[in-house]
Design an enzyme around this catalytic site. Structure first.
Site, PDB file in Angstrom:
ATOM      1  N   HIS A  17      49.098  13.297  10.002  1.00 21.56           N
ATOM      2  CA  HIS A  17      48.186  12.635  10.934  1.00 21.56           C
ATOM      3  C   HIS A  17      48.759  12.786  12.339  1.00 21.56           C
ATOM      4  O   HIS A  17      49.866  12.319  12.611  1.00 21.56           O
ATOM      5  CB  HIS A  17      48.050  11.146  10.608  1.00 21.56           C
ATOM      6  N   SER A  30      52.402  10.384   7.988  1.00 17.89           N
ATOM      7  CA  SER A  30      51.719   9.912   9.194  1.00 17.89           C
ATOM      8  C   SER A  30      52.785   9.506  10.210  1.00 17.89           C
ATOM      9  O   SER A  30      53.600  10.330  10.604  1.00 17.89           O
ATOM     10  CB  SER A  30      50.772   8.755   8.850  1.00 17.89           C
ATOM     11  N   ASP A  73      46.576   6.082   3.189  1.00 19.74           N
ATOM     12  CA  ASP A  73      46.120   7.431   2.915  1.00 19.74           C
ATOM     13  C   ASP A  73      47.160   8.174   2.069  1.00 19.74           C
ATOM     14  O   ASP A  73      48.355   8.124   2.342  1.00 19.74           O
ATOM     15  CB  ASP A  73      45.879   8.199   4.218  1.00 19.74           C
TER      16      ASP A  73
END
Length: 356
Positions: free
Chosen positions: A207, A180, A300
């Site tokens: 992400h 991310s 995540d």
């Protein structure tokens, strides 16, 4: 502690709106605004910002030139706030990340205050994250980045990261990698080291804000020996290919091992989700897979990496010293999901060792 923000933006309308958004947060203070990179460089030593938010296209000195100047002398976390997602601008945006900016945030193309209001909380969250990240001092194109924390060099722990493994893994058929915040730079470093004859497919989740996926992929292509493509539903992953899911879609596999990309419920706050990718890879490939979780905010991927490990897969988490944000790998380590923790520069070599 109040987060001091410097805004570099040449549009009076955007300055007015962004100023209102930043000042609406109790934990932030807009300590200065600049219309050009030249003005920003003069302001930085005076206002000492914690985070710098900059546009890309500006007169006299644009965002790319500004980022290079800051990261060469007085490194600060930089957030690019830009509407530049057109084909001719996409690579320029990601050149800012290459120069040392931490993240990219989309500016509403309409310029309407209502559209800005819809993204206020997301922008403030980005700024909060960046206020605590490590940044890279980039002295020149011929010098490796020096990891710093508020300007102080950070020593990277390289213990137990040599290329000799006592538990050699055989039969790896796929590599799955996710990240991310800080991920574009991490992906660039890892993926660029793989040779053109890499023997298995590489499935990835990053992400990234809507509108920037194509630019990210085109930017990666400049550094990679392997094709970097968007996965398509119904395709079977091919060796020597790097796959990312379409925007706002999970990267999944059906019972025959074909891609199944679909918009779905966000998992751990994200679609695409690293956990969804890892769990699909674990279900289809099992112990014949290798999972890597790199820098990023939140959790995540942690549960997904644990699923991979429980299926017998080899799992790697990026270490704290080289993570821009340690949230995702830290959560995986806390769960016992990683077989090994490595600094970013060692990850590609370990992957190559394991699949040789």
């Amino acid at each position: 502690m109040t987060i001091k923000v410097l805004l570099v933006e040449d549009s009076p309308v955007a300055v007015t709106i962004l100023k209102r958004m930043i000042n609406s947060a109790n934990d932030m203070s807009l300590v200065g605004t600049a219309r050009t990179g030249v003005e920003a460089l003069e302001l930085i030593p005076k206002v000492k910002p914690d985070v710098i938010c900059t546009d890309l296209m500006m007169p006299k000195m644009n965002g790319l030139e500004l980022t290079r100047a800051i990261m060469a002398s007085n490194p600060k976390p930089i957030l690019v706030i830009s509407a530049c997602v057109q084909d001719e601008d996409k690579n320029n945006v990601f050149q800012l990340l290459d120069a040392g900016a931490v993240d990219v945030f989309p500016k509403p193309r309409t310029g309407n205050i209502e559209d800005y209001e819809l993204i206020t909380e997301k922008l403030l969250t980005k700024i909060r994250v960046l206020s605590g990240v490590k940044v890279f001092t980039k002295r020149s194109k011929n010098t490796s980045p020096i990891l710093t924390n508020n300007g102080i060099p950070v020593k990277t722990n390289l213990e137990n990261t040599n290329t000799t493994s006592s538990s050699f893994v055989k039969g790896i058929k796929v590599v799955a990698i996710a990240s991310s915040t800080g991920g574009p730079q991490a992906f660039q470093e890892v993926l660029s080291q793989f040779p053109a004859n890499f023997p298995v497919p590489i499935l990835c989740v990053q992400h990234i804000s809507s509108g920037f996926l194509d630019g990210f992929i085109n930017w990666l292509k400049q550094y990679c020996n392997l094709p970097v493509v968007v996965a398509r539903t119904g395709e079977i992953p091919q060796k020597s290919n790097i796959y990312f899911p379409p925007e706002r879609q999970h990267l999944q596999l059906d019972a025959q091992g074909r891609f199944y990309c679909v918009e779905g419920v966000a998992v751990d706050g994200h679609c695409p989700s690293a956990t969804v990718l890892f769990q699909n890879v674990a279900r289809y490939y099992g112990s014949a897979s290798l999972g890597v979780l790199m820098t990023g905010m939140g959790r995540d991927g942690a549960l997904g990496l644990l699923t991979l490990k429980q299926k017998g897969a080899y799992t790697i988490a990026q270490d704290e010293a080289t993570s821009v944000v340690f949230g995702m790998p830290q959560e995986a380590i806390r769960l016992g999901a990683s077989k090994i923790v490595l600094p970013l520069p060692n990850i590609a070599g370990k992957i190559m060792e394991l699949i040789s």
